[in-house]
Enzyme design. Structure first.
Site, short mmCIF file in Angstrom:
data_model
loop_
_atom_site.label_atom_id
_atom_site.label_comp_id
_atom_site.label_asym_id
_atom_site.label_seq_id
_atom_site.Cartn_x
_atom_site.Cartn_y
_atom_site.Cartn_z
N ARG A 1 -19.10 6.76 -21.99
CA ARG A 1 -18.61 6.98 -23.33
C ARG A 1 -19.48 7.00 -24.65
O ARG A 1 -19.55 7.55 -25.53
CB ARG A 1 -17.58 5.69 -23.65
CG ARG A 1 -16.78 5.94 -24.94
CD ARG A 1 -15.82 4.82 -25.15
NE ARG A 1 -15.26 4.59 -26.43
CZ ARG A 1 -14.27 5.04 -26.96
NH1 ARG A 1 -13.38 5.83 -26.28
NH2 ARG A 1 -13.85 4.62 -28.20
N ILE B 1 -12.89 9.19 -32.29
CA ILE B 1 -12.52 8.99 -30.91
C ILE B 1 -11.62 7.83 -30.78
O ILE B 1 -12.06 6.75 -31.29
CB ILE B 1 -14.05 9.10 -30.26
CG1 ILE B 1 -13.74 8.55 -28.63
CG2 ILE B 1 -14.98 7.67 -30.87
CD1 ILE B 1 -15.14 8.65 -27.83
N SER B 2 -10.65 8.11 -29.96
CA SER B 2 -9.47 7.07 -29.97
C SER B 2 -9.91 5.78 -29.08
O SER B 2 -10.88 5.70 -28.50
CB SER B 2 -8.33 7.63 -29.31
OG SER B 2 -7.71 8.46 -30.00
N ALA B 3 -9.42 4.79 -29.55
CA ALA B 3 -9.60 3.42 -28.84
C ALA B 3 -9.60 3.77 -27.40
O ALA B 3 -8.53 4.52 -26.92
CB ALA B 3 -8.83 2.37 -29.13
N PRO B 4 -10.34 2.99 -26.49
CA PRO B 4 -10.29 3.30 -25.08
C PRO B 4 -8.75 3.08 -24.43
O PRO B 4 -8.55 3.79 -23.62
CB PRO B 4 -11.10 2.15 -24.47
CG PRO B 4 -12.21 2.03 -25.70
CD PRO B 4 -11.51 2.08 -26.90
#
Length: 684
Positions: free
Chosen positions: A314, A346-349
């Site tokens: 990531r 970028i979205s949270a995991p």
């Protein structure tokens, strides 16, 4: 003319009672004395400055008896009253001084009580960074604030090698962190953060209106000096911090000194930054820890998706962001509009994992992704579709397309194509697709996308229901209509620049603070009138519905989104008199020029601690709307509540919409292109 330490003119203000307080040994306030003084002053506004081994204390009411008592207890060695001379010009004039006094008083109780506790410098950086962001400064302007602070502190000779790298990485994490989300924060931290953010917003408005008599960045640097002083951070450590702030903004490798004064601080001042933070961990370890958290939290379930997360780096898709920050549970903004509002991230995991589990991608699949962002999600999709499958990811901004392509190439991903296109129109030349995933929010179903799904295909899309309430749906064909095979609560940045542009208008509320209201095109709201509604008299009512620790809010939100004509809107921020049900803000119902937001009051009964849900209305129909919302909350609790079976969802477009009916007509959501039906049985 009297001047302060920076040769700035002093003005006299008589609103504050002033006392110079000394302590035994002349070594400043010990923790016990500081805590006793903070406790004794808890019933009034006060602020202080650490000076000459004592405190310069300013209170809204005279406190001679209080100080005499501390002398009698031998916590204070003596005190003398005097005249308070605020540094009005240094803080940008009289209005700027008003802002300073507000933030001084918001910070002083905790800063005094925390005397001698670890992490003082780090807490200050979090708070000051929140102010700097709220003031609208870009990273280079923020770096200039730190440089201005450094110019007023002793110079620094930095270390080199790993010590410097660790210190820079620690500072970068702190200045980019969301202070309000600090884990395990002490009580009152969120209010403290809100006060610093409010100060930043107010200073930004004053600077824009020409109301500051000094530059905004110079004023912010002066706030930094006072904040570090309240926290008891020595001048040498302030200098080290300022150097690091300047370093991460400008990444210079040349001359480190930022002051012409004689060097007095040792090089270890910078290295000490790392001692109050966990040292950096190797990316592979961070990634493994992330996978463990997501598995334990139920976000990752299937072996293929778990392996994709474990094998995809990531941090490689967030160049310039510290590796540890890349693996925390938070979204990372990558683009903002001209007002500073985030338009791509970028979205949270956990959100990425949840959607990939919904999608069910398999080897050999052809996959379309709407919303390329950094390319990270596309890389995960490519891993799931390998070896023979292929992924097409699209975005509406060329810079995002170029960035995603660059990141994917560097990561060695060969089965992903990045294209400039409107995700809502898809890529008909490459259809049909086995899976289509939207990583951006939509206010309606893009009909042309449905025709690009292969038989047995699946669409995963975050769809707004009404207002700010949205869920990530996984749809599959069911004859002429569509059924959900998965539905999860999620909020995404909305579609832009296309046929399904989800028109979103953020309304800043007038007055003090930084409260904003999210509004959408389908809502009946008078945006001009609603800006001042919080200044109107309120009407408050409580619902009798109690929530306890761990109770989910998502089902109440869904119910209100269905039964209220305008759904619910997020209203984040803080201001005096605003009492939302969460620290970040509240959810609000809208009716033209009137709104009603959720609040809570705490209590305890035989079952333990609870929070009773209330509603506060503002505007011409405040009482009516508050009663309507409170009544709906009570109805939900009686008929559904958190103990009812979870709902199912069906969707149809075009003429097939008439095939969808619901036992509860209120659970039919009609949009321009689609109809969504919520099948929600009552609790038994």
């Amino acid at each position: 003319m009297d001047v302060d330490d920076e040769d700035l003119p002093l003005t006299t203000e008589t609103d504050w009672w002033h006392a110079t307080v000394s302590f035994p040994g002349g070594a400043g306030a010990r923790p016990k004395a500081a805590q006793a003084l903070a406790s004794a002053l808890c019933d009034q506004r006060f602020h202080f400055l650490r000076k000459d081994g004592g405190l310069r204390l300013r209170t809204e009411r005279p406190a001679p008896g209080l100080l005499d008592g501390l002398v009698a207890d031998q916590l204070v060695s003596g005190w003398a009253d005097g005249v308070y001379e605020p540094e009005t010009e240094a803080f940008g004039g009289h209005e700027g001084m008003d802002v300073a006094h507000d933030v001084f008083c918001a910070d002083s109780p905790a800063a005094l009580a925390e005397t001698g506790t670890p992490g003082a410098r780090e807490r200050c950086i979090l708070l000051l960074s929140a102010t700097i962001r709220a003031a609208g400064l870009d990273p280079f302007e923020a770096g200039d604030v730190w440089a201005k602070l450094g110019a007023l502190r002793p110079p620094v000779t930095p270390p080199t090698g790993p010590s410097l790298d660790r210190a820079v990485a620690a500072m970068r994490r702190l200045v980019n962190a969301d202070a309000a989300r600090r884990p395990d924060a002490e009580p009152g931290w969120s209010e403290r953060v809100a006060a610093f953010e409010t100060a930043g917003h107010r200073l930004r408005q004053m600077a824009a209106g020409g109301l500051l008599t000094r530059g905004l960045r110079a004023v912010l640097a002066h706030h930094a000096i006072f904040a570090f002083n309240r926290a008891g951070v020595p001048a040498e450590e302030q200098a080290a911090t300022a150097w690091l702030g300047r370093r991460i903004a400008f990444a210079d490798t040349g001359e480190a000194h930022v002051s012409a004064r004689k060097t007095t601080s040792p090089t270890s001042n910078l290295a000490r930054m790392e001692t109050t933070l966990n040292p950096p961990t190797a990316p592979a370890d961070l990634r493994e820890a992330l996978v463990t958290r997501l598995v334990d939290g139920g976000h990752l379930r299937t072996p293929a998706v778990i392996d994709a997360f474990r094998d995809t780096e990531r941090h490689q898709f967030l160049p310039g962001v510290d590796a540890k920050a890349a693996y925390v549970e938070d979204a990372v903004p990558i683009k903002h509009d001209e007002t500073g509002e985030m338009i791509s991230c970028i979205s949270a995991p956990s959100i990425v994992a949840t959607q990939l589990e919904q999608l069910g991608a398999e080897p050999g699949h052809k996959i379309l992704e709407a919303g390329a962002a950094t390319g990270y999600n596309a890389a995960l999709l490519g891993r799931l579709a390998a070896p023979s499958g292929h992924v097409w990811t699209v975005d509406v901004d060329q810079d995002l397309v170029d960035r995603a392509q660059h990141n994917l190439t560097n990561a060695g991903v060969s089965n992903v194509s990045v294209m400039l296109a409107d995700g809502a129109t898809g890529l008909p030349d490459h259809a049909p697709f086995d899976r289509i995933q939207f990583t951006v929010g939509a206010g309606d179903i893009p009909i042309t996308i449905l025709d690009q799904l292969a038989p047995g295909g699946r669409l995963v899309i975050p769809l707004r229901i009404r207002g700010s309430i949205s869920r990530s749906f996984a749809f599959e064909r069911d004859g002429g209509t569509w059924r959900t095979v998965s539905c999860e609560m999620a909020t995404f940045v909305p579609l832009r620049k296309g046929v399904c542009d989800d028109i979103y208008t953020l309304v800043p509320m007038a007055g003090e603070g930084n409260v904003r209201l999210e509004t959408f095109s389908e809502q009946d709201v008078d945006r001009d009138a609603i800006r001042t509604v919080l200044d109107q008299q309120q009407a408050k009512v409580y619902s009798g519905v109690k929530f306890r620790q761990g109770d989910p809010w998502e089902w109440l939100y869904l119910y209100l989104a269905c039964v209220l004509p305008n759904g619910l809107s997020r209203m984040p921020g803080s201001r005096p008199g605003f009492t939302p049900h969460f620290g970040w803000g509240s959810m609000a119902a809208l009716d033209g020029d009137t709104l009603a937001y959720l609040t809570v009051r705490e209590g305890a009964d035989d079952e333990g601690r609870y929070w009773e849900i209330g509603v506060i209305g503002h505007g011409p129909r405040a009482a009516h709307l508050a009663d309507q919302v409170a009544g709906a909350i009570s109805e939900w609790h009686r008929g559904w509540g958190n103990n009812a079976p979870q709902p199912g969802f069906r969707m149809a477009v075009g003429d097939a919409r008439e095939q969808l009916k619901a036992a509860e007509p209120r659970f039919v959501i009609d949009k321009t292109f689609s109809r969504l039906v919520v099948d929600w049985p009552r609790k038994s």
